[in-house]
Design a protein around this motif. Structure first.
Motif, short mmCIF file in Angstrom:
data_model
loop_
_atom_site.label_atom_id
_atom_site.label_comp_id
_atom_site.label_asym_id
_atom_site.label_seq_id
_atom_site.Cartn_x
_atom_site.Cartn_y
_atom_site.Cartn_z
N GLU A 155 105.52 68.24 -40.81
CA GLU A 155 104.49 67.52 -41.54
C GLU A 155 103.18 68.29 -41.63
OE1 GLU A 155 102.44 64.17 -39.00
OE2 GLU A 155 104.59 64.14 -38.59
N GLN A 158 103.58 70.50 -44.54
CA GLN A 158 103.50 69.68 -45.76
C GLN A 158 102.05 69.33 -46.07
OE1 GLN A 158 106.05 66.51 -44.48
NE2 GLN A 158 107.93 67.64 -44.89
N ALA A 186 104.50 64.29 -46.17
CA ALA A 186 103.83 64.18 -44.86
C ALA A 186 103.44 62.74 -44.58
CB ALA A 186 102.59 65.08 -44.83
N ASN A 191 101.88 60.70 -41.23
CA ASN A 191 100.69 61.53 -41.07
C ASN A 191 99.49 60.83 -41.70
OD1 ASN A 191 98.68 63.70 -41.86
ND2 ASN A 191 100.10 64.90 -40.62
#
Length: 201
Positions: A155, A158, A186, A191
């Motif tokens: 992530e 990303q 993500a 996230n």
């Protein structure tokens, strides 16, 4: 944009958090009690000793245990060597150029965190010189490594790709669609920063 010294300090703090071993589920069998003087040639035992030494701040010991494994082609050992080389330890000053060489060895063997850190070095804020400029070929290589890490589900890679494509960087043209794609991946992993950035794109 953050000054290089501040960006490097933040990056190294983040790198330190990533480098430390994560706690795995407790094994069914009793865990072997390891000693720093354990003569075992078993690479798994040596790596466990090295990671424990690293977590305890015994970086020289970790270095000595990891080096033969890294030189023999162990991707995780090579990544950890990159971390130790990047941050430095007692009697050894950090060396980003040598660290990148270790990250590359690990990344070429599919190590996702090494791919992330190669991407960060070549396309992230650490890649800027004191005038805030970046090498175009380096940015392209960095983005390629970030894409490999991102495709593996990382992530942070990303998020970084979402940021790069969201604002444009060097030879990478601003592309809102690509930015939203990476931020969306993500964000789907929880996230929080990607979720915030996604709302503004």
């Amino acid at each position: 944009m953050m000054p290089c010294a501040a960006a490097r300090a933040i990056a190294l703090a983040f790198l330190a958090a990533l480098a430390l071993p994560t706690h795995a589920a407790k094994p069914a069998q009793p865990e072997r009690v390891l000693s720093e003087d354990d003569p075992s040639p078993d690479p798994a035992v040596r790596k466990q000793l090295a990671l424990r030494a690293q977590a305890q701040g015994k970086y020289k010991m970790a270095w000595e245990l990891l080096l033969p494994m890294a030189e023999a082609g162990d991707a995780d050992a090579a990544y950890q060597m990159g971390w130790l080389t990047e941050t430095g330890w007692e009697g050894f000053t950090g060396d980003s150029e040598r660290a990148v060489a270790w990250y590359r060895r690990a990344a070429e063997r599919g190590h996702t965190l090494a791919q992330l850190w190669l991407g960060y070095h070549y396309a992230g804020s650490m890649a800027m010189d004191n005038k805030g400029t970046m090498d175009a070929a380096g940015v392209n290589e960095g983005v390629a490594w970030l894409e490999k890490a991102a495709d593996s589900g990382n992530e942070e890679a990303q998020l970084m790709l979402g940021d790069i494509y969201g604002s444009g960087r060097g030879p990478i043209q601003k592309d809102r669609t690509v930015s939203r794609y990476w931020l969306g991946r993500a964000a789907a992993q929880g996230n929080a920063l990607a979720q915030i950035m996604l709302r503004s794109r």
